[in-house]
Scaffold this motif. Structure first.
Motif, PDB file in Angstrom:
ATOM      1  N   UNK A 145       0.817  41.783 -19.041  1.00  0.00           N
ATOM      2  CA  UNK A 145       0.687  40.415 -18.551  1.00  0.00           C
ATOM      3  C   UNK A 145       0.783  39.377 -19.671  1.00  0.00           C
ATOM      4  N   UNK A 146       0.410  39.750 -20.891  1.00  0.00           N
ATOM      5  CA  UNK A 146       0.393  38.767 -21.984  1.00  0.00           C
ATOM      6  C   UNK A 146       1.789  38.312 -22.401  1.00  0.00           C
ATOM      7  N   UNK A 147       2.797  39.164 -22.162  1.00  0.00           N
ATOM      8  CA  UNK A 147       4.173  38.794 -22.503  1.00  0.00           C
ATOM      9  C   UNK A 147       5.018  38.611 -21.248  1.00  0.00           C
ATOM     10  N   UNK A 148       4.411  38.894 -20.095  1.00  0.00           N
ATOM     11  CA  UNK A 148       5.115  38.816 -18.814  1.00  0.00           C
ATOM     12  C   UNK A 148       6.413  39.617 -18.861  1.00  0.00           C
ATOM     13  N   UNK A 149       6.299  40.830 -19.404  1.00  0.00           N
ATOM     14  CA  UNK A 149       7.474  41.686 -19.524  1.00  0.00           C
ATOM     15  C   UNK A 149       7.098  43.076 -19.992  1.00  0.00           C
ATOM     16  N   UNK A 150       8.120  43.848 -20.319  1.00  0.00           N
ATOM     17  CA  UNK A 150       7.935  45.242 -20.709  1.00  0.00           C
ATOM     18  C   UNK A 150       7.652  45.381 -22.199  1.00  0.00           C
ATOM     19  N   UNK A 151       6.737  46.292 -22.516  1.00  0.00           N
ATOM     20  CA  UNK A 151       6.438  46.665 -23.896  1.00  0.00           C
ATOM     21  C   UNK A 151       6.435  48.179 -23.996  1.00  0.00           C
ATOM     22  N   UNK A 152       6.714  48.683 -25.197  1.00  0.00           N
ATOM     23  CA  UNK A 152       6.571  50.124 -25.417  1.00  0.00           C
ATOM     24  C   UNK A 152       5.099  50.520 -25.278  1.00  0.00           C
ATOM     25  N   UNK A 153       4.842  51.459 -24.406  1.00  0.00           N
ATOM     26  CA  UNK A 153       3.461  51.846 -24.103  1.00  0.00           C
ATOM     27  C   UNK A 153       2.732  52.327 -25.352  1.00  0.00           C
ATOM     28  N   UNK A 154       3.396  53.148 -26.166  1.00  0.00           N
ATOM     29  CA  UNK A 154       2.728  53.695 -27.351  1.00  0.00           C
ATOM     30  C   UNK A 154       2.385  52.616 -28.366  1.00  0.00           C
TER      31      UNK A 154
END
Length: 289
Positions: free
Chosen positions: A165-174
């Motif tokens: 939610x902080x970037x309103x997008x996808x991040x690498x989970x690891x």
């Protein structure tokens, strides 16, 4: 030292680094009944995979009375998902140990609120605290002397990225798990998550850059390992990034330490290549040319 897969068949911007686009797969359960408890609030009747009841946890976790520890309730994320864990398990983390020793914490309810955390990330952190790793596990291949992610079934896929939610997008989970481990003071979890993200493939260039910026924002300047991972990844895949519209936009916007570090790293890379090319070669006889 861990081995990384090479990103092959690079394509610009919205295409992934690997033509195989294979992704790690998700387990049908976050962690077994030996681990912590996670459930939604009563207003939602649908329970996510990997959740177990409080009764199951209390019966299966600590059959030995000497190991019984108070249950701590954790309210996680914007959805206010409820997790439960044993106090002495949480106390392995300096962060939670400090919170639990805080006299302002209600000794009766023992409730901790983590509104900025993603439930999926906290589930992995909790799984690590109970089991020493999180799914999919990291395995060492003795024959190849390399690290691998355990094979998974077709039924349960584990995506390499999560929505944050902080970037309103996808991040690498690891990467997000690494930053959570930094926050909670779990050094070994940082090492495990760093190795795992070095084994991921099929990641879009835009996700790499967004994750790199997130890593810079959530790690101290003294913690260079995750940052170095991203700098090396971008340099190795520079043919992709130099054609990336996302990279161009990021460079134009600037404003982060990431791009100065990337500039220095690429200068060092070029210097190393120039130095190697200009060094006199020694023939087999041992005499210089």
């Amino acid at each position: 030292m861990f081995s990384s897969r090479r990103y092959e068949n690079a394509q610009p911007q919205n295409k992934s680094f690997s033509s195989k686009s294979q992704k790690v797969r998700r387990s049908s359960t976050s962690f077994s009944q030996e681990a912590g408890v996670s459930k939604r609030r009563p207003e939602s009747s649908r329970r996510r995979a990997g959740t177990v009841s409080n009764n199951q946890a209390s019966q299966s976790n600590f059959d030995n009375p000497s190991n019984v520890s108070p249950i701590v309730t954790l309210v996680v994320g914007q959805e206010q998902r409820i997790f439960a864990a044993h106090e002495h398990i949480l106390s392995q983390s300096p962060f939670f140990q400090s919170v639990l020793q805080n006299k302002m914490l209600d000794s009766q309810t023992k409730k901790i609120s983590l509104p900025d955390e993603e439930p999926e990330i906290f589930s992995s952190v909790l799984e690590y605290l109970y089991k020493g790793d999180y799914y999919p596990r990291l395995l060492h291949n003795k024959k190849r002397n390399s690290w691998e992610i355990e094979p998974t079934s077709e039924e349960g896929r584990v995506e390499a990225t999560i929505y944050h939610h902080s970037v309103d997008g996808e991040l690498l989970k690891d990467t997000v798990i690494y930053c959570a481990a930094e926050k909670y003071g779990l050094e070994e979890l940082k090492r495990v998550s760093l190795r795992k993200q070095g084994l991921q493939s099929g990641i879009q260039a835009s996700t790499i850059l967004t994750s790199a910026r997130y890593a810079y924002a959530h790690t101290p300047d003294t913690d260079s390992k995750l940052r170095a991972h991203y700098l090396a990844l971008i340099i190795r895949s520079r043919s992709t990034f130099k054609r990336s519209g996302t990279m161009q936009l990021e460079m134009l916007n600037g404003g982060t330490q990431l791009f100065f570090d990337l500039f220095v790293a690429m200068c060092n890379h070029v210097d190393d290549i120039s130095s190697a090319a200009s060094s006199p070669r020694t023939p087999r006889s041992g005499r210089p040319f």
